[in-house]
Motif scaffolding. Structure first.
Motif, PDB file in Angstrom:
ATOM      1  N   THR A   1       0.882  -1.167   0.000  1.00 52.58           N
ATOM      2  CA  THR A   1       0.000   0.000   0.000  1.00 52.58           C
ATOM      3  C   THR A   1       0.918   1.214   0.000  1.00 52.58           C
ATOM      4  O   THR A   1       1.948   1.219  -0.644  1.00 52.58           O
ATOM      5  CB  THR A   1      -0.979  -0.004   1.192  1.00 52.58           C
ATOM      6  OG1 THR A   1      -0.255   0.105   2.422  1.00 52.58           O
ATOM      7  CG2 THR A   1      -1.850  -1.244   1.186  1.00 52.58           C
TER       8      THR A   1
ATOM      9  N   LYS B   1      -5.470   2.817  -1.984  1.00 53.20           N
ATOM     10  CA  LYS B   1      -4.531   2.350  -0.961  1.00 53.20           C
ATOM     11  C   LYS B   1      -5.182   2.366   0.419  1.00 53.20           C
ATOM     12  O   LYS B   1      -4.906   1.489   1.252  1.00 53.20           O
ATOM     13  CB  LYS B   1      -3.237   3.166  -0.990  1.00 53.20           C
ATOM     14  CG  LYS B   1      -2.469   3.014  -2.308  1.00 53.20           C
ATOM     15  CD  LYS B   1      -2.190   1.544  -2.654  1.00 53.20           C
ATOM     16  CE  LYS B   1      -1.463   1.381  -3.969  1.00 53.20           C
ATOM     17  NZ  LYS B   1      -1.102  -0.005  -4.263  1.00 53.20           N
TER      18      LYS B   1
ATOM     19  N   ALA C   1      -2.509   5.735   2.454  1.00 51.86           N
ATOM     20  CA  ALA C   1      -3.605   4.993   3.091  1.00 51.86           C
ATOM     21  C   ALA C   1      -4.121   5.758   4.308  1.00 51.86           C
ATOM     22  O   ALA C   1      -5.271   5.586   4.709  1.00 51.86           O
ATOM     23  CB  ALA C   1      -3.134   3.604   3.511  1.00 51.86           C
TER      24      ALA C   1
ATOM     25  N   GLU D   1       2.798  -4.205   9.836  1.00 51.30           N
ATOM     26  CA  GLU D   1       2.703  -2.947   9.086  1.00 51.30           C
ATOM     27  C   GLU D   1       4.108  -2.389   8.993  1.00 51.30           C
ATOM     28  O   GLU D   1       4.678  -1.953   9.989  1.00 51.30           O
ATOM     29  CB  GLU D   1       1.804  -1.931   9.790  1.00 51.30           C
ATOM     30  CG  GLU D   1       0.371  -1.990   9.387  1.00 51.30           C
ATOM     31  CD  GLU D   1      -0.461  -0.841   9.941  1.00 51.30           C
ATOM     32  OE1 GLU D   1       0.081   0.225  10.299  1.00 51.30           O
ATOM     33  OE2 GLU D   1      -1.674  -1.024  10.030  1.00 51.30           O
TER      34      GLU D   1
ATOM     35  N   GLU E   1       1.859  -5.763   5.434  1.00 56.18           N
ATOM     36  CA  GLU E   1       1.518  -4.605   4.618  1.00 56.18           C
ATOM     37  C   GLU E   1       2.764  -3.737   4.483  1.00 56.18           C
ATOM     38  O   GLU E   1       3.261  -3.195   5.474  1.00 56.18           O
ATOM     39  CB  GLU E   1       0.389  -3.813   5.265  1.00 56.18           C
ATOM     40  CG  GLU E   1      -0.044  -2.610   4.458  1.00 56.18           C
ATOM     41  CD  GLU E   1      -1.246  -1.882   5.047  1.00 56.18           C
ATOM     42  OE1 GLU E   1      -1.739  -0.955   4.385  1.00 56.18           O
ATOM     43  OE2 GLU E   1      -1.686  -2.227   6.163  1.00 56.18           O
TER      44      GLU E   1
ATOM     45  N   TYR F   1       2.584   8.472   9.517  1.00 54.22           N
ATOM     46  CA  TYR F   1       1.848   7.687  10.505  1.00 54.22           C
ATOM     47  C   TYR F   1       1.932   8.323  11.897  1.00 54.22           C
ATOM     48  O   TYR F   1       0.912   8.506  12.565  1.00 54.22           O
ATOM     49  CB  TYR F   1       2.377   6.252  10.527  1.00 54.22           C
ATOM     50  CG  TYR F   1       1.786   5.397  11.617  1.00 54.22           C
ATOM     51  CD1 TYR F   1       0.460   4.975  11.537  1.00 54.22           C
ATOM     52  CD2 TYR F   1       2.534   5.020  12.722  1.00 54.22           C
ATOM     53  CE1 TYR F   1      -0.091   4.190  12.542  1.00 54.22           C
ATOM     54  CE2 TYR F   1       1.984   4.236  13.726  1.00 54.22           C
ATOM     55  CZ  TYR F   1       0.669   3.822  13.625  1.00 54.22           C
ATOM     56  OH  TYR F   1       0.130   3.060  14.623  1.00 54.22           O
TER      57      TYR F   1
ATOM     58  N   MET G   1       3.824  -0.432   3.482  1.00 55.65           N
ATOM     59  CA  MET G   1       3.254   0.892   3.244  1.00 55.65           C
ATOM     60  C   MET G   1       4.360   1.763   2.645  1.00 55.65           C
ATOM     61  O   MET G   1       5.023   2.526   3.347  1.00 55.65           O
ATOM     62  CB  MET G   1       2.691   1.456   4.535  1.00 55.65           C
ATOM     63  CG  MET G   1       1.645   0.532   5.146  1.00 55.65           C
ATOM     64  SD  MET G   1       0.851   1.220   6.582  1.00 55.65           S
ATOM     65  CE  MET G   1      -0.520   2.049   5.770  1.00 55.65           C
TER      66      MET G   1
ATOM     67  N   HIS H   1      -5.679  -0.931   2.721  1.00 58.25           N
ATOM     68  CA  HIS H   1      -5.279  -0.970   4.138  1.00 58.25           C
ATOM     69  C   HIS H   1      -6.408  -1.557   4.984  1.00 58.25           C
ATOM     70  O   HIS H   1      -6.175  -2.448   5.810  1.00 58.25           O
ATOM     71  CB  HIS H   1      -4.905   0.428   4.619  1.00 58.25           C
ATOM     72  CG  HIS H   1      -4.616   0.501   6.078  1.00 58.25           C
ATOM     73  ND1 HIS H   1      -3.509  -0.099   6.655  1.00 58.25           N
ATOM     74  CD2 HIS H   1      -5.303   1.090   7.090  1.00 58.25           C
ATOM     75  CE1 HIS H   1      -3.523   0.123   7.963  1.00 58.25           C
ATOM     76  NE2 HIS H   1      -4.599   0.839   8.244  1.00 58.25           N
TER      77      HIS H   1
ATOM     78  N   ARG I   1       6.445   0.454   7.635  1.00 62.22           N
ATOM     79  CA  ARG I   1       6.283   1.843   7.206  1.00 62.22           C
ATOM     80  C   ARG I   1       7.647   2.504   6.999  1.00 62.22           C
ATOM     81  O   ARG I   1       8.108   3.257   7.853  1.00 62.22           O
ATOM     82  CB  ARG I   1       5.474   2.611   8.246  1.00 62.22           C
ATOM     83  CG  ARG I   1       4.069   2.070   8.467  1.00 62.22           C
ATOM     84  CD  ARG I   1       3.294   2.863   9.500  1.00 62.22           C
ATOM     85  NE  ARG I   1       3.812   2.677  10.836  1.00 62.22           N
ATOM     86  CZ  ARG I   1       3.389   1.773  11.709  1.00 62.22           C
ATOM     87  NH1 ARG I   1       2.415   0.960  11.392  1.00 62.22           N
ATOM     88  NH2 ARG I   1       3.937   1.694  12.908  1.00 62.22           N
TER      89      ARG I   1
END
Length: 170
Positions: A58, A76, A62, A140, A101, A150, A103, A80, A142
């Motif tokens: 993603t 996206k 998101a 997740e 995921e 985030y 991201m 998510h 990131r």
């Protein structure tokens, strides 16, 4: 391990493009629907395998939309939410399939060549962080700017929206 990493993004402004609906259909069909289709059809196969996982890409969009890529951002965000739900469904089935995921941030690649930003990260850096995240069972992942978005989003969604759009030149 199944790595689902498809995406197209069209640069346009909401309310100023007569093709917005057609663009949205094309992007949803490319970015979202294949993940739903493939996870549904591959889950029974992966369920019988040891160390099975899905990795689904993603983006930081998101959390908040990039107004230059509104439909891409929406796809996206939809992915998510799909991923969060997929994890819960697999957990309730007592499945051992893991769902990661990725991201992705703004990656210095042909995909983002039209975006002017000093915040682009190398593809190698993203892959290194993906591998580390999988080893550490971080579901997740990131990398780069996505982590900043985030953390900012947790404090203030409005600040995160500005951070993202200032980063992409929107």
């Amino acid at each position: 391990m199944v790595f689902l990493n498809a995406g197209i993004a069209t640069n346009y402004t909401l309310l100023d493009n007569d093709d917005a609906f057609e663009i949205s259909k094309k992007e949803m069909v490319t970015n979202y629907h294949p993940v739903v289709y493939l996870t549904h059809h591959l889950e029974p196969i992966l369920a019988s395998k040891k160390n099975a996982s899905f990795i689904i890409t993603t983006s930081g969009v998101a959390f908040v939309p990039d107004i230059l890529h509104p439909t891409y951002s929406a796809t996206k965000a939809a992915l998510h939410n799909y991923i969060v739900g997929l994890r819960l469904v697999l957990q309730r089935k007592n499945s051992l399939i893991e769902v990661y995921e990725l991201m992705a941030p703004l990656v210095d690649s042909p995909f983002s060549k039209a975006v002017e930003s000093d915040l682009k990260v190398s593809p190698e850096s993203v892959i290194e962080q993906l591998i580390l995240g999988i080893k550490n069972k971080e579901f997740e992942i990131r990398p780069g700017l996505t982590q900043d978005i985030y953390q900012t989003y947790l404090r203030s969604p409005e600040e995160a929206l500005l951070l993202l759009n200032n980063s992409t030149g929107a």
